[in-house]
Design an enzyme around this catalytic site. Structure first.
Site, PDB file in Angstrom:
ATOM      1  N   THR A  29       5.242   6.053   2.977  1.00 24.63           N
ATOM      2  CA  THR A  29       3.830   5.775   2.841  1.00 24.63           C
ATOM      3  C   THR A  29       3.222   5.274   4.311  1.00 24.63           C
ATOM      4  O   THR A  29       4.152   5.559   5.151  1.00 24.63           O
ATOM      5  CB  THR A  29       3.240   5.105   1.690  1.00 24.63           C
ATOM      6  OG1 THR A  29       1.908   5.070   1.322  1.00 24.63           O
ATOM      7  CG2 THR A  29       3.687   3.716   1.687  1.00 24.63           C
ATOM      8  N   ASN A  30       1.977   5.025   4.074  1.00 29.28           N
ATOM      9  CA  ASN A  30       1.334   4.463   5.432  1.00 29.28           C
ATOM     10  C   ASN A  30       0.587   3.302   5.093  1.00 29.28           C
ATOM     11  O   ASN A  30       0.339   3.081   3.878  1.00 29.28           O
ATOM     12  CB  ASN A  30       0.379   5.570   6.234  1.00 29.28           C
ATOM     13  CG  ASN A  30      -0.410   6.113   5.353  1.00 29.28           C
ATOM     14  OD1 ASN A  30      -1.383   5.439   4.939  1.00 29.28           O
ATOM     15  ND2 ASN A  30      -0.336   7.404   5.116  1.00 29.28           N
ATOM     16  N   ARG A  31      -0.136   2.670   6.156  1.00 31.65           N
ATOM     17  CA  ARG A  31      -0.669   1.408   5.850  1.00 31.65           C
ATOM     18  C   ARG A  31      -2.300   1.534   5.427  1.00 31.65           C
ATOM     19  O   ARG A  31      -2.745   0.590   5.430  1.00 31.65           O
ATOM     20  CB  ARG A  31      -0.551   0.495   7.300  1.00 31.65           C
ATOM     21  CG  ARG A  31       0.875   0.194   7.475  1.00 31.65           C
ATOM     22  CD  ARG A  31       1.102  -0.631   8.759  1.00 31.65           C
ATOM     23  NE  ARG A  31       0.506  -1.835   8.667  1.00 31.65           N
ATOM     24  CZ  ARG A  31       0.301  -2.599   9.725  1.00 31.65           C
ATOM     25  NH1 ARG A  31       0.835  -2.209  10.878  1.00 31.65           N
ATOM     26  NH2 ARG A  31      -0.534  -3.646   9.873  1.00 31.65           N
ATOM     27  N   ALA A  96      -5.661   9.127   4.348  1.00 31.01           N
ATOM     28  CA  ALA A  96      -4.538   9.028   5.517  1.00 31.01           C
ATOM     29  C   ALA A  96      -3.388   9.830   4.788  1.00 31.01           C
ATOM     30  O   ALA A  96      -2.428   9.268   4.249  1.00 31.01           O
ATOM     31  CB  ALA A  96      -4.289   7.686   5.750  1.00 31.01           C
TER      32      ALA A  96
END
Ligand code: C5P
Length: 215
Positions: A29-31, A96
């Site tokens: 995943t991402n932040r 995102a």
């Protein structure tokens, strides 16, 4: 603008990260926290719009009066967007979305077998949701986001043209992820407009006004 300036308008928003599984218990995943997208959903609803929020995994509460649809992966987000896009007046793509998903995700949990051999992940490119909506025969007014770490102006304007969208909102990647405040720069065919540093909720209200003016 009148107080309810988005009354009778339908707005679809994506927010948050996507989560791309490696196996049933692990993933990539991402932040992204989802805060900017949720703030925009709240602002659109406050302006009278009927708002659908398609959200990756976040820890946030659904804004009052907003219809929320939860998804995990980019493919699920694409499918949810596609099935809600007709009759929308505005599409704001804040999520995102992961650029790649794991192509060889395992159906069972990958076991550590003790011989020091590590798994090798293969990736496949995810569909560009925003570009495919912008390419529809009669698209809603499309707004994209770009988190850049350098050369914001150049990259943002290039991205706006590449995606084929009328409005692209730039922010500095490492200054926005997870934070409660932000700075936005709007790029359209006439040039750029900076919305100075402020809370994401305040910036979201200004952005919604700017979008309404351009409809
Ligand atoms: O291509 P890039 O990720 O830099 O562009 C960001 C913009 O495109 C954001 O508005 C994001 O929500 C959208 N996007 C998308 N689908 C992807 C990748 C990005 O809709 N697969």
């Amino acid at each position: 603008l009148q107080p309810n300036y988005l009354e009778n308008r339908r707005v679809l928003i994506t927010a948050g990260p996507t989560f791309e599984p490696i196996d049933p218990v692990r993933g990539i995943t991402n932040r992204s926290s989802g805060k900017m997208g949720y703030a925009i959903a709240r602002a659109a609803r406050e302006a009278g719009a009927s708002v659908t929020l398609i959200s990756g995994p976040t820890a946030l509460e659904t804004p009052y009066g907003v219809q929320r649809i939860d998804v995990m992966t980019a493919i699920q987000m694409r499918d949810a967007v596609m099935s809600h896009i007709s009759k929308q007046d505005i599409f704001i793509s804040v999520a995102a979305v992961a650029d790649w998903r794991v192509a060889n995700a395992s159906e069972q949990k990958i076991k550590k077998n003790g011989n020091g051999k590590t798994p090798v992940l293969e990736f496949a490119e995810n569909p560009d949701i925003l570009a495919s909506i912008a390419a529809l025969p009669d698209p809603p007014y499309c707004v994209g986001f770009a988190a850049e770490s350098e050369k914001l102006k150049q990259h943002a304007e290039e991205k706006r043209q590449k995606k084929g969208i009328p409005l692209l909102v730039g922010n500095i990647g490492h200054e926005t992820f997870g934070k409660d405040d932000n700075t936005l720069v709007l790029f359209d065919e006439t040039g750029s407009l900076e919305l100075p540093h402020g809370s994401k909720q305040n910036l979201a209200r200004q952005l919604i006004e700017q979008i309404a003016k351009r409809l």
